[in-house]
Design a protein around this motif. Structure first.
Motif, mmCIF file in Angstrom:
data_model
loop_
_atom_site.group_PDB
_atom_site.id
_atom_site.type_symbol
_atom_site.label_atom_id
_atom_site.label_comp_id
_atom_site.label_asym_id
_atom_site.label_seq_id
_atom_site.Cartn_x
_atom_site.Cartn_y
_atom_site.Cartn_z
ATOM 1 N N VAL A 61 0.690 -1.186 -0.031
ATOM 2 C CA VAL A 61 0.395 -0.213 0.073
ATOM 3 C C VAL A 61 0.776 1.185 0.173
ATOM 4 C CG1 VAL A 61 -1.668 1.349 1.115
ATOM 5 C CG2 VAL A 61 -2.123 -1.473 1.005
ATOM 6 N N SER A 62 0.442 2.119 -0.709
ATOM 7 C CA SER A 62 0.926 3.482 -0.722
ATOM 8 C C SER A 62 0.430 4.044 -0.897
ATOM 9 C CB SER A 62 2.293 2.999 -1.807
ATOM 10 O OG SER A 62 1.743 3.576 -2.811
ATOM 11 N N GLU A 63 0.400 5.326 -0.903
ATOM 12 C CA GLU A 63 0.203 6.944 -1.480
ATOM 13 C C GLU A 63 -0.458 7.202 -2.585
ATOM 14 O OE1 GLU A 63 1.328 10.931 -0.394
ATOM 15 O OE2 GLU A 63 1.621 9.747 1.696
ATOM 16 N N ALA A 64 0.011 6.054 -3.819
ATOM 17 C CA ALA A 64 -0.446 5.746 -5.504
ATOM 18 C C ALA A 64 -1.538 4.866 -5.232
ATOM 19 C CB ALA A 64 0.639 5.389 -5.763
ATOM 20 N N GLY A 65 -1.606 3.730 -3.909
ATOM 21 C CA GLY A 65 -2.891 2.865 -4.244
ATOM 22 C C GLY A 65 -2.295 1.692 -3.258
ATOM 23 N N TYR A 66 -2.917 0.976 -4.735
ATOM 24 C CA TYR A 66 -2.451 -0.548 -4.314
ATOM 25 C C TYR A 66 -1.500 -1.690 -5.307
ATOM 26 C CZ TYR A 66 -6.189 -0.041 -0.704
ATOM 27 O OH TYR A 66 -6.867 0.465 0.180
ATOM 28 N N TYR A 67 -0.486 -2.026 -5.024
ATOM 29 C CA TYR A 67 -0.073 -2.825 -6.046
ATOM 30 C C TYR A 67 -0.702 -3.615 -6.668
ATOM 31 C CZ TYR A 67 4.116 -3.671 -8.640
ATOM 32 O OH TYR A 67 5.506 -3.490 -9.670
ATOM 33 N N LEU A 68 -0.337 -3.962 -7.399
ATOM 34 C CA LEU A 68 -1.236 -4.671 -8.679
ATOM 35 C C LEU A 68 -1.058 -5.680 -9.191
ATOM 36 C CD1 LEU A 68 -4.665 -6.283 -8.965
ATOM 37 C CD2 LEU A 68 -5.268 -3.928 -10.869
#
Length: 177
Positions: A61-68
């Motif tokens: 998780v990061s401020e960019a979202g979720y690693y998909l």
């Protein structure tokens, strides 16, 4: 021959019940794993209902979202080819690390999925991890990866493998940002 960490299913059943995402008794499940784990042949464990393979399942998780990520055809587990995932995980085996005594903390939930054949023999220990750096897939022949917003994942939820669907549907229980 690859060996993987397992726990006898009978010792976990009362703690897992029939729920697909468990948060109520995580310490008890982790104690059962710590006290009763053993290593068996992966080839055997993949279809042995008397064992549950223990899989750490990290959600980046990061401020960019979720690693998909998306699993490609060269990945080992054919039952998951072409599916996307918000979690990264894998078997624990003694060839990679020597685990005799260990402590587990900050597990946000346990995935106990019976909706797909591949899941019947595994449980996932969910660990959301806040990442403040760039993430890159190194095994590019096996998977692709990118940061995805909540909206992007909602739009692609039908392409998620079952564990990711379960984790995503229960994100209010583990969401950290």
């Amino acid at each position: 021959m690859e060996k993987v960490l397992v726990v006898p299913t009978a010792l976990l059943e009362e703690h897992l019940q029939d729920k697909s995402f468990i948060i109520e008794n995580i310490p008890e499940v982790l104690d059962v794993i710590k006290s009763n784990h053993l290593y068996v042949s992966r080839e055997y464990a993949e279809y042995a209902p008397e064992y549950k393979q223990i899989i750490p399942y990290a959600i980046l998780v990061s401020e960019a979202g979720y690693y998909l990520t998306k699993r490609l055809k060269k990945q080992t587990e054919k039952r998951l080819h072409g599916l996307c995932s918000i979690g990264l995980g894998g078997h624990i085996n003694p060839e990679e690390v020597g685990l005799e005594d260990f402590a587990v903390s900050d597990c946000a939930g346990i995935i106990n999925d019976h909706s797909a054949d591949v899941s019947n023999y595994h449980i996932g220990l969910v660990y959301p991890l806040v990442i403040n750096q760039n993430v890159q897939v190194r095994e590019t022949s096996k998977m692709t990866g990118k940061w995805a917003t909540e909206e992007m994942i909602n739009a692609a939820v039908e392409d998620l493998e079952s564990w990711s669907k379960i984790a995503w549907e229960n994100r209010n229980l583990w969401k950290i940002l």
